[in-house]
Enzyme design. Structure first.
Site, PDB file in Angstrom:
ATOM      1  N   ILE A 227       0.837  -1.205   0.000  1.00  0.00           N
ATOM      2  CA  ILE A 227       0.000   0.000   0.000  1.00  0.00           C
ATOM      3  C   ILE A 227       0.877   1.262   0.000  1.00  0.00           C
ATOM      4  O   ILE A 227       0.578   2.245  -0.687  1.00  0.00           O
ATOM      5  CB  ILE A 227      -0.947  -0.029   1.221  1.00  0.00           C
ATOM      6  CG1 ILE A 227      -1.942  -1.197   1.077  1.00  0.00           C
ATOM      7  CG2 ILE A 227      -1.683   1.289   1.377  1.00  0.00           C
ATOM      8  CD1 ILE A 227      -2.807  -1.457   2.301  1.00  0.00           C
ATOM      9  N   ASN A 355     -10.428  -8.340  15.961  1.00  0.00           N
ATOM     10  CA  ASN A 355     -10.153  -9.546  15.175  1.00  0.00           C
ATOM     11  C   ASN A 355      -9.448 -10.582  16.048  1.00  0.00           C
ATOM     12  O   ASN A 355      -8.608 -10.215  16.869  1.00  0.00           O
ATOM     13  CB  ASN A 355      -9.258  -9.172  13.985  1.00  0.00           C
ATOM     14  CG  ASN A 355      -9.455 -10.106  12.823  1.00  0.00           C
ATOM     15  OD1 ASN A 355     -10.335 -10.970  12.852  1.00  0.00           O
ATOM     16  ND2 ASN A 355      -8.636  -9.956  11.807  1.00  0.00           N
ATOM     17  N   TYR A 361      -2.623  -5.594  17.345  1.00  0.00           N
ATOM     18  CA  TYR A 361      -2.808  -4.855  16.089  1.00  0.00           C
ATOM     19  C   TYR A 361      -4.073  -3.981  16.157  1.00  0.00           C
ATOM     20  O   TYR A 361      -4.050  -2.790  15.806  1.00  0.00           O
ATOM     21  CB  TYR A 361      -2.914  -5.864  14.946  1.00  0.00           C
ATOM     22  CG  TYR A 361      -3.044  -5.268  13.564  1.00  0.00           C
ATOM     23  CD1 TYR A 361      -1.948  -4.705  12.910  1.00  0.00           C
ATOM     24  CD2 TYR A 361      -4.261  -5.294  12.885  1.00  0.00           C
ATOM     25  CE1 TYR A 361      -2.065  -4.178  11.628  1.00  0.00           C
ATOM     26  CE2 TYR A 361      -4.393  -4.778  11.606  1.00  0.00           C
ATOM     27  CZ  TYR A 361      -3.289  -4.219  10.978  1.00  0.00           C
ATOM     28  OH  TYR A 361      -3.410  -3.703   9.707  1.00  0.00           O
ATOM     29  N   LYS A 365      -4.475   0.036  15.886  1.00  0.00           N
ATOM     30  CA  LYS A 365      -5.235   0.661  14.796  1.00  0.00           C
ATOM     31  C   LYS A 365      -6.422   1.480  15.319  1.00  0.00           C
ATOM     32  O   LYS A 365      -6.816   2.481  14.713  1.00  0.00           O
ATOM     33  CB  LYS A 365      -5.696  -0.411  13.804  1.00  0.00           C
ATOM     34  CG  LYS A 365      -4.531  -1.068  13.049  1.00  0.00           C
ATOM     35  CD  LYS A 365      -3.737  -0.063  12.238  1.00  0.00           C
ATOM     36  CE  LYS A 365      -2.660  -0.691  11.377  1.00  0.00           C
ATOM     37  NZ  LYS A 365      -1.925   0.281  10.575  1.00  0.00           N
TER      38      LYS A 365
HETATM   39  P1  NAD Z   1       3.418  -4.374   4.029  1.00  0.00           P
HETATM   40  O1  NAD Z   1       3.920  -5.280   5.093  1.00  0.00           O
HETATM   41  O2  NAD Z   1       3.444  -4.858   2.623  1.00  0.00           O
HETATM   42  O3  NAD Z   1       4.186  -2.969   4.099  1.00  0.00           O
HETATM   43  C1  NAD Z   1       4.490  -2.315   5.307  1.00  0.00           C
HETATM   44  C2  NAD Z   1       5.795  -1.565   5.144  1.00  0.00           C
HETATM   45  O4  NAD Z   1       6.112  -0.927   6.382  1.00  0.00           O
HETATM   46  C3  NAD Z   1       6.972  -2.509   4.808  1.00  0.00           C
HETATM   47  O5  NAD Z   1       7.655  -2.044   3.667  1.00  0.00           O
HETATM   48  C4  NAD Z   1       7.817  -2.442   6.059  1.00  0.00           C
HETATM   49  O6  NAD Z   1       9.205  -2.628   5.816  1.00  0.00           O
HETATM   50  C5  NAD Z   1       7.511  -1.047   6.579  1.00  0.00           C
HETATM   51  N1  NAD Z   1       7.875  -0.932   7.996  1.00  0.00           N
HETATM   52  C6  NAD Z   1       7.640  -1.829   8.982  1.00  0.00           C
HETATM   53  N2  NAD Z   1       8.209  -1.418  10.129  1.00  0.00           N
HETATM   54  C7  NAD Z   1       8.812  -0.236   9.871  1.00  0.00           C
HETATM   55  C8  NAD Z   1       9.571   0.667  10.672  1.00  0.00           C
HETATM   56  N3  NAD Z   1       9.830   0.412  11.958  1.00  0.00           N
HETATM   57  N4  NAD Z   1      10.063   1.784  10.085  1.00  0.00           N
HETATM   58  C9  NAD Z   1       9.834   2.035   8.778  1.00  0.00           C
HETATM   59  N5  NAD Z   1       9.112   1.222   7.972  1.00  0.00           N
HETATM   60  C10 NAD Z   1       8.610   0.091   8.516  1.00  0.00           C
HETATM   61  O7  NAD Z   1       1.929  -3.995   4.461  1.00  0.00           O
HETATM   62  P2  NAD Z   1       0.698  -3.407   3.602  1.00  0.00           P
HETATM   63  O8  NAD Z   1      -0.285  -4.498   3.411  1.00  0.00           O
HETATM   64  O9  NAD Z   1       1.144  -2.624   2.437  1.00  0.00           O
HETATM   65  O10 NAD Z   1       0.069  -2.417   4.704  1.00  0.00           O
HETATM   66  C11 NAD Z   1       0.353  -1.039   4.776  1.00  0.00           C
HETATM   67  C12 NAD Z   1      -0.468  -0.432   5.909  1.00  0.00           C
HETATM   68  O11 NAD Z   1      -1.838  -0.699   5.693  1.00  0.00           O
HETATM   69  C13 NAD Z   1      -0.132  -1.004   7.289  1.00  0.00           C
HETATM   70  O12 NAD Z   1      -0.214   0.021   8.254  1.00  0.00           O
HETATM   71  C14 NAD Z   1      -1.227  -2.030   7.499  1.00  0.00           C
HETATM   72  O13 NAD Z   1      -1.443  -2.290   8.863  1.00  0.00           O
HETATM   73  C15 NAD Z   1      -2.398  -1.330   6.849  1.00  0.00           C
HETATM   74  N6  NAD Z   1      -3.489  -2.221   6.431  1.00  0.00           N
HETATM   75  C16 NAD Z   1      -3.326  -3.158   5.453  1.00  0.00           C
HETATM   76  C17 NAD Z   1      -4.404  -3.959   5.095  1.00  0.00           C
HETATM   77  C18 NAD Z   1      -4.316  -4.993   3.989  1.00  0.00           C
HETATM   78  O14 NAD Z   1      -5.330  -5.634   3.696  1.00  0.00           O
HETATM   79  N7  NAD Z   1      -3.179  -5.197   3.358  1.00  0.00           N
HETATM   80  C19 NAD Z   1      -5.635  -3.815   5.738  1.00  0.00           C
HETATM   81  C20 NAD Z   1      -5.749  -2.866   6.726  1.00  0.00           C
HETATM   82  C21 NAD Z   1      -4.680  -2.049   7.061  1.00  0.00           C
END
Ligand code: NAD
Length: 455
Positions: A227, A355, A361, A365
């Site tokens: 994302i 969840n 988590y 959130k």
């Molecule tokens: P992802 O794991 O693909 O990407 C998350 C990124 O954050 C990674 O590149 C990771 O290296 C980086 N990161 C982690 N810890 C870090 C730190 N300490 N400092 C800097 N960067 C750091 O996840 P995603 O699916 O792309 O999710 C992105 C956001 O969306 C997250 O906050 C996630 O909780 C939220 N989200 C995702 C979904 C989904 O369905 N994928 C749903 C709800 C919320």
């Protein structure tokens, strides 16, 4: 490398489009996920004209007509012929002061609701109930149930939203109207948006709606993939110089994203004690401060509470919430966040509904929503805003790793019966970041295809 706008394989959706699927799906009453219209430069915002109506005494109808016309959408003030397929059905319900007048919704929508084009938009506009009293308050609150139900009844990728516009903020709704009446809001469904309730009721339209962030600097955390990479791409498309941040272990992917969009890569662990100070220094020395901060970095460490270690608790709360508060405090205190700056959080449906296996988590959130509530009045004093998105099931590496049955439930248990794409979250964030959204403060909008969970 797979680009972030490509869909992770939804095999079931592919099956529904096959010859066997087309035969079996309706026969067995299985979910039939529609193909959603998504934004492509040069394509019309909607697949048909917008029909605009109002309850008597509404205060928005004229402004709406102006804003919709300026967005390049054909406007109808009376229903068209039998073969008309509407791209949007927009109703100004601000004139409704008593529940008896809710009948106006039925009068406007009932004859035309079955004549909408694929990926059409139903938008109802009202007055924030908390700002009025008595029967008007009751009637305005009733709009929520109506709109959310319409959203669940609509088919073929159509969605419904309710926008509450505070008195005086009529002109400041343009960015919201443009976002909702376009393919950019493809996966936003059944949402209630407030404009003008967060301390500011005016907004200045960008010079060019195609590049609203020209001249601005945007920081996106967790930008190397998923994302975050889509957010970085979308804000760059809108004209921003993007500082893409991620942990050093993601350095190679991060550089690729930054190079692709002509941005800068910054390797930093946002949970490090000195991260806020380093960020403040980097942004003020290299970029004259920052205009948009997107707290996208997030992690999961899932275990049911009885099995959850304190390390897993601290890690998740640290990345997803505590570090973000520290960054906000530093950037605001040192005025590194420029006047009119935007902070955007990424919450989650888990933070709204809870969840299994995600106490840590979901707490983090839900905390992001608390961060929005607490910061909105403070940042409004600087003409800035803070808002959050709450994604539902989005097709990323994170959700590709989820067991198949849970993944299928995640995809199908929504009005659009499919997962969203990273770009859907990114477009919603770009709407918050738009200078025209200065009166959109304190909102949490789900990007979930109107998921049935936590609704
Ligand atoms: P992802 O794991 O693909 O990407 C998350 C990124 O954050 C990674 O590149 C990771 O290296 C980086 N990161 C982690 N810890 C870090 C730190 N300490 N400092 C800097 N960067 C750091 O996840 P995603 O699916 O792309 O999710 C992105 C956001 O969306 C997250 O906050 C996630 O909780 C939220 N989200 C995702 C979904 C989904 O369905 N994928 C749903 C709800 C919320």
């Amino acid at each position: 490398m797979r680009t972030v706008t490509q869909r992770m394989a939804d095999k079931y959706q592919e099956f529904t489009k096959s010859a066997v699927g087309k035969f079996l799906v309706p026969k067995l009453g299985l979910p039939n996920p529609p193909k959603l219209r998504r934004y492509r430069p040069g394509e019309p915002p909607l697949a048909g004209p917008a029909l605009v109506g109002a309850a008597p005494g509404g205060r928005l109808e004229k402004t709406l007509a102006k804003q919709i016309g300026a967005a390049g959408i054909d406007l109808l003030s009376e229903p068209g012929g039998d073969d008309t397929r509407y791209g949007a059905l927009v109703f100004d319900a601000t004139g409704i002061k008593d529940p008896a007048q809710l009948r106006e919704l039925h009068r406007f929508y009932q004859p035309v609701v079955r004549k909408v084009a694929p990926s059409a938009r139903v938008v109802v506009l009202g007055t924030p109930p908390e700002l009025v009293e008595g029967r008007e308050r009751v009637a305005q609150r009733a709009l929520e149930g109506f709109t959310r139900s319409v959203g669940k009844e609509l088919k073929r990728g159509a969605t419904a939203q309710l926008v509450y516009v505070a008195e005086g903020a009529e002109e400041a709704t343009e960015s919201t109207i443009r976002f909702l009446l376009s393919a950019k809001s493809a996966f936003v469904g059944g949402q209630v948006i407030r404009v003008g309730t967060g301390g500011v009721t005016t907004a200045t339209a960008p010079e060019n709606w195609d590049t609203p962030l020209a001249g601005k600097t945007a920081l996106v955390t967790g930008a190397s993939r998923g994302i975050g990479a889509a957010i970085a791409e979308t804000l760059a498309r809108d004209g921003a110089h993007v500082v893409a941040l991620d942990i050093p272990a993601q350095g190679a992917d991060l550089s690729q994203v930054a190079n692709r969009i002509g941005g800068s890569a910054l390797q930093l662990d946002i949970t490090a004690d000195d991260a806020p100070a380093k960020l403040a220094e980097y942004l003020s020395e290299r970029h004259d401060g920052v205009d948009v901060v997107v707290h996208n970095a997030g992690i999961t460490r899932d275990k049911t509470l009885g099995n959850l270690t304190d390390q897993a608790w601290d890690a998740v709360l640290g990345v997803n919430l505590v570090s973000q508060l520290a960054v906000n405090d530093k950037l605001m205190a040192d005025k590194v966040l420029n006047t009119g700056g935007r902070i955007i959080g990424v919450s989650s449906m888990a933070g709204i509904a809870g969840n299994v296996g995600q106490t840590n988590y979901a707490a983090s959130k839900a905390g992001v929503i608390g961060m929005v509530d607490d910061t909105a009045p403070k940042i409004a004093e600087y003409g800035g805003t803070i808002n959050a998105v709450a994604p539902g099931f989005i097709e990323t590496q994170m959700t590709a790793a989820v067991p198949i049955m849970i993944r299928e439930f995640g995809r199908r248990l929504s009005a659009l019966s499919q997962g969203g794409l990273p770009v859907d979250v990114a477009e919603t964030i770009a709407w918050y970041a738009n200078p025209g959204s200065a009166a959109v403060n304190g909102n949490v909008v789900r990007v979930c295809g109107q998921a049935f969970l936590g609704a």
